[in-house]
Design a protein around this motif. Structure first.
Motif, mmCIF file in Angstrom:
data_model
loop_
_atom_site.group_PDB
_atom_site.id
_atom_site.type_symbol
_atom_site.label_atom_id
_atom_site.label_comp_id
_atom_site.label_asym_id
_atom_site.label_seq_id
_atom_site.Cartn_x
_atom_site.Cartn_y
_atom_site.Cartn_z
ATOM 1 N N ARG A 101 -5.157 -1.590 6.171
ATOM 2 C CA ARG A 101 -5.288 -1.681 4.709
ATOM 3 C C ARG A 101 -4.301 -2.685 4.125
ATOM 4 O O ARG A 101 -4.669 -3.536 3.300
ATOM 5 C CB ARG A 101 -5.066 -0.289 4.109
ATOM 6 C CG ARG A 101 -5.230 -0.207 2.606
ATOM 7 C CD ARG A 101 -5.151 1.241 2.157
ATOM 8 N NE ARG A 101 -5.490 1.410 0.759
ATOM 9 C CZ ARG A 101 -5.965 2.530 0.236
ATOM 10 N NH1 ARG A 101 -6.166 3.583 1.002
ATOM 11 N NH2 ARG A 101 -6.248 2.615 -1.053
ATOM 12 N N HIS B 266 -10.154 3.908 1.485
ATOM 13 C CA HIS B 266 -10.274 2.478 1.784
ATOM 14 C C HIS B 266 -11.145 2.303 3.016
ATOM 15 O O HIS B 266 -10.983 3.023 4.009
ATOM 16 C CB HIS B 266 -8.892 1.867 2.029
ATOM 17 C CG HIS B 266 -8.936 0.453 2.517
ATOM 18 N ND1 HIS B 266 -9.226 -0.594 1.690
ATOM 19 C CD2 HIS B 266 -8.733 -0.075 3.753
ATOM 20 C CE1 HIS B 266 -9.187 -1.719 2.388
ATOM 21 N NE2 HIS B 266 -8.897 -1.437 3.636
ATOM 22 N N CYS C 48 0.853 -1.184 0.000
ATOM 23 C CA CYS C 48 0.000 0.000 0.000
ATOM 24 C C CYS C 48 0.889 1.234 0.000
ATOM 25 O O CYS C 48 1.504 1.573 1.008
ATOM 26 C CB CYS C 48 -0.906 -0.021 1.231
ATOM 27 S SG CYS C 48 -1.902 1.447 1.434
#
Length: 264
Positions: free
Chosen positions: A62, A40, A12
């Protein structure tokens, strides 16, 4: 250190939104283009915790969820290591600002989230995980330190382990103190034993300090240097290419880590 098996990867970072999307970029099949990360919504955090979770925790979740997406194990079966060079500087900044005011009124939510193991706490609430969990910091060497800790949990305690390295871009006022210029996070699921889904086997060895392994693409090298967690990028590039190779990581002090990777 004995062999460690890498079973899953999470990614990420700006321009690398998820391991699936990142692989062709890391293989050199697609040029790296920096793009802001889209919003997200965590699938694991309960609604109350989702509202209270700060940016750093949301970033950690995430990337952890990205690693877990294709892994068959429930998160309750994983020990965990959360590595962050500086925690959530936005919370530290807000608390410092509040304490500088005459009223000195600190947000209860900020106070609750100010500890370095906040992400680990949210993780245990969300997943009901009760296996060992470690939160650590080693400045620019935080990913290397986290890898050593996760390897120890895997090999000494015989546990499958989730490693999450994450850092958020601090407020502008903090930039001269610790210049993290991008928010990014990376995750690995490590195991002491091979499984049908294992991606690679890795040997980790401390060595006298040498220069880090860099990224050949200029944009990815800039990203690697922009965030302590992004020191993981050369390792992820080998995994994406499915190639054997060696990665050197600054281990802080007088040592580096040598990572020897063999795809499976």
């Amino acid at each position: 250190m004995k062999a460690l098996y890498i079973d899953a990867v999470g990614c990420c970072a700006p321009g690398l939104d998820g391991w699936e999307q990142a692989q062709p970029v890391l293989r050199g099949e697609r040029p790296y283009q920096r793009q802001d990360l889209p919003p997200h919504q965590s699938q694991l955090l309960p609604a109350n915790e989702r509202r209270r979770a700060p940016l750093s925790v949301r970033l950690a979740f995430r990337v952890a969820e990205d690693a877990l997406r294709l892994d068959p194990r429930p998160p309750q079966r994983l020990a965990s290591v959360f590595a962050s060079s500086d925690g959530d500087t936005h919370i530290s900044h807000r608390i410092s600002q509040a304490l500088a005011q005459p009223q000195r009124v600190v947000s209860p939510t900020d106070f609750h989230n100010s500890v370095h193991n906040a992400a680990a706490g949210y993780w245990s609430i969300a997943t009901q995980a009760r296996l060992p969990s470690v939160s650590l910091s080693a400045c620019h060497a935080s990913f290397a330190a986290g890898l050593l800790e996760a390897g120890g949990l895997a090999q000494v305690e015989d546990l499958d382990c989730l490693l999450v390295a994450f850092d958020v871009r601090p407020p502008d006022l903090w930039q001269p103190l610790w210049p993290v210029t991008e928010s990014a996070a990376f995750a690995l699921i490590l195991s002491p034993r091979r499984s049908a889904g294992s991606l690679a086997v890795m040997h980790v060895e401390p060595v006298p300090r040498v220069a880090d392994t860099g990224m050949p693409q200029a944009g990815l090298e800039t990203l690697r240097l922009s965030n302590a967690a992004a020191r993981a990028l050369p390792l992820l590039a080998l995994l994406a290419r499915g190639e054997p190779g060696t990665v050197l990581l600054d281990g802080a002090g007088e040592h580096s880590l040598r990572l020897d990777l063999e795809p499976l």
